[in-house]
Scaffold this motif. Structure first.
Motif: not given
Length: 691
Positions: A32-49
């Motif tokens: 989930d990428w907030d374009l205003a702040s530029g921060l992206m939330n990546l879940d643990p499964a995404g870390h594994e990918v």
């Protein structure tokens, strides 16, 4: 992408909760990428990918470059930027990541763009998944790899070809040739250049017969695809006939019958500014994949850089050619008794301004001076030196100096300029009445002579050192070659760019030129054009100057032949040149049997003028036509004191001059002139045989 458990930076209060559904079983992660702040939330499964450990990702997308190779990251960034700007709701792409062990692994991402009521993008929610199994099938992987290699090859081959394109036309030719269009997969292309005032000049159009009237020049605010992409700086992909017809109703009716199904128009941007637009038209496809769009955008950038270089090159070429033409004579004087043609062609490679020049100088007494030269180098300095040298050489010739003196003084002048440049030069003074021609060569290539029947031969001319070098080394002696140019014969002067062919000997070039002149048209203007056509076809890297001079047979003033030379006091070189002029004239005018007598008498009169007056002398030799053909020698000075015959004593060394003249000549005398006097003598010479 933020790993909260790893102590990542705090997120906004409205940051959404983690998706409740775990996608681990499918080796799939979410972000989930907030374009205003530029921060992206990546879940643990995404870390594994991404094969990331806790703490390796800090919530900023840039930190993913740890695992995403640079070329893949650039491609993904461009893909996301286009999706955000185009108003798309989603995007998707395959890309590779570099795992911790250094291996590459295929990954796929798909993002969904959420926008506000005004269409502004707020955030991107999406998934990333391991695509290894999806692309595990060898044929699929080979197909993907082959397509990627093809696309890479397109960029590399086109960029390599454009690297050799110097002019705008050469850029167009590279893009237009069969291989270029084949790489693009396009049927044809159009290209426009942005000019001042917001005008777009169409410099390439196709296919043949498809030009739309009124589109050679359009404006940036017109409703045309080329205008749109220049105005918005955004590529325009037209994916179907319907899209074309709906978007550009003014243009579509004119190209509807050409079988065009789709098109892409790319803004050509260099250094952040638009310089034009490129349109590729397709007849056998609809739609463009994301990979194809990426390649086309990349190619547009490469083409823009090459086109900018080409535009600057063309501008510099036009400026250089204009400067060179300004340095050359504005017009060639009409010379009675001669036909003259001149040509100049600038270099096609390397720097486009040089020191080649020609000049034609109308001289008194039915004479004409012809000059060809080449200053060392190909730059504005060479052109500037050429301009000065041309004017100085013209001035020396107009003052009445002999060809040898003209060349020697021009060499001294060039040496004193302290330019570290030298120049080759050929100068000829032609008496159009008698055909007597005196040539002086300073390191230049020999001229050619073409006879009435077309026979062409090289004319060997004695030579000295190039201008500037002869003065530096104290070798200012320039031997004079005297020949006779018969009525109808043509003299050809040229610079070495006409005969120096890369990879070939100079003799081969001379033979080629001789054959061209021998088989060329008799008309001098047409012959000059033909020689220039050869230069243009060869695309040489040197300038070329050409001077053609033909002696007419009908021009015969009543006084017959006439040559004149100024002899200054304390100028032994000028005295030698005057003697040589007299010797050459007597031989050319059929008085060779009396040349010794004529030369001796003239020498006595010249010496008398130099010894007993305060100034120099003007020596004139002419043929008088009448019942008896006579050769007349005149020596004019600025003293009003008349000479007198004196008897020399037994040991006297003077007083014999006029006695010799009286004994040798049939007649002699003294005439008063406004500011001095003229001593003359005449010799009977045989009639010229009828030709």
């Amino acid at each position: 992408m933020v790993d909260r458990a790893a102590g990542a930076p705090s997120l906004p209060d409205d940051w959404p909760a983690q998706p409740e559904l775990s996608l681990n079983l499918n080796r799939m992660g979410s972000f989930d990428w907030d374009l205003a702040s530029g921060l992206m939330n990546l879940d643990p499964a995404g870390h594994e990918v991404f094969d990331l450990r806790p703490g390796e990702f800090d919530g900023h997308p840039g930190s993913l470059k740890l695992r995403v190779p640079t070329d893949e990251a650039s491609r993904l960034d461009a893909l996301v930027s286009r999706a955000l700007k185009s108003g798309s709701q989603h995007y998707g792409a395959y890309f590779r990541i570099r795992c911790r062990d250094g291996s590459l692994r295929w990954t796929h991402t798909q993002g969904f763009i959420r926008r506000d009521s005004a269409g502004r993008p707020l955030r991107i929610i999406g998934i990333v998944r391991d695509a290894t199994e999806e692309l595990a099938d060898s044929s699929a992987r080979l197909e993907v790899d082959a397509e990627r290699r093809r696309q890479t090859s397109v960029v590399e081959s086109t960029t390599a070809a454009l690297a050799h394109a110097r002019t705008v036309q050469e850029v167009i030719d590279v893009l237009r040739d069969s291989h270029g269009l084949e790489h693009f997969g396009a049927t044809s292309l159009v290209m426009g250049l942005l000019e001042s005032g917001g005008r777009i000049h169409l410099v390439a159009d196709g296919p043949e017969g498809s030009f739309v009237p009124g589109t050679r020049y359009t404006r940036v605010d017109d409703e045309y695809p080329m205008s749109e992409v220049v105005r918005t700086l955004t590529p325009r992909f037209i994916e179907s006939k319907r899209d074309f017809a709906d978007s550009y109703p003014r243009l579509w009716p004119h190209i509807e019958g050409l079988g065009i199904n789709s098109a892409v128009y790319l803004p050509l941007i260099a250094q952040g500014r638009p310089i034009g637009a490129l349109g590729l038209l397709y007849g056998d496809r609809t739609g463009f994949s994301s990979e194809e769009r990426n390649v086309l955008v990349a190619l547009g950038s490469s083409i823009a850089q090459s086109l900018q270089r080409a535009v600057l090159y063309d501008q510099e070429h036009d400026l250089a050619q204009g400067l060179q033409q300004a340095m050359l004579p504005r017009r060639i004087p009409a010379v009675p008794g001669a036909q003259i043609a001149v040509r100049y062609r600038s270099a096609r490679l390397g720097r486009d301004i040089g020191g080649d020049w020609y000049d034609v100088i109308a001289l008194p007494g039915g004479r004409v001076g012809a000059v060809i030269g080449d200053v060392q180098g190909h730059d504005t300095h060479a052109a500037a030196v050429m301009g000065q040298l041309r004017i100085v050489l013209r001035a020396y010739a107009a003052e009445g100096h002999t060809p040898a003196t003209v060349m020697a003084r021009a060499s001294v002048f060039l040496h004193e300029l302290d330019t570290e440049r030298f120049a080759t030069c050929m100068y000829a003074e032609v008496d159009l009445t008698t055909g007597v021609m005196q040539l002086v060569r300073a390191g230049h290539v020999d001229p050619l002579v073409r006879d009435n029947d077309g026979g062409t031969r090289r004319l060997p001319v004695e030579g000295g050192l190039p201008l500037g070098l002869s003065a530096e080394f104290g070798r200012l002696e320039y031997p004079v070659t005297t020949v006779e140019l018969d009525p109808g014969q043509t003299l050809l002067f040229y610079t070495d760019g006409l005969v120096e062919v890369p990879g070939a000997d100079l003799d081969d070039g001379m033979q080629m030129l001789t054959a061209l002149v021998r088989g060329g048209p008799r008309d001098l203007q047409l012959l000059g054009d033909q020689l220039c056509d050869v230069v243009d076809e060869r695309s040489g890297d040197d300038d070329v100057a050409i001077l053609l001079l033909r002696r007419k047979g009908a021009y015969t003033p009543q006084t017959g032949g006439r040559l004149q030379q100024h002899v200054a006091q304390n100028d032994p070189e000028a005295l030698r040149s005057a003697r040589h002029m007299i010797r050459a004239a007597t031989g050319a005018w059929g008085a060779r049997e009396r040349s010794d007598e004529i030369e001796l008498a003239a020498d006595e009169m010249i010496t008398n003028a130099l010894m007993h007056t305060d100034g120099g002398a003007i020596v004139t030799i002419r043929v008088l036509s009448g019942v008896e053909r006579r050769l007349r020698v005149e020596v004019e000075d600025r003293s009003s004191a008349l000479p007198r015959r004196r008897d020399a004593g037994e040991s006297g060394v003077s007083g014999r001059g006029l006695m010799l003249v009286d004994r040798l000549a049939e007649a002699w005398g003294v005439e008063s002139r406004g500011s001095g006097k003229c001593v003359w003598c005449e010799f009977m010479i045989p009639e010229r045989p009828k030709s």
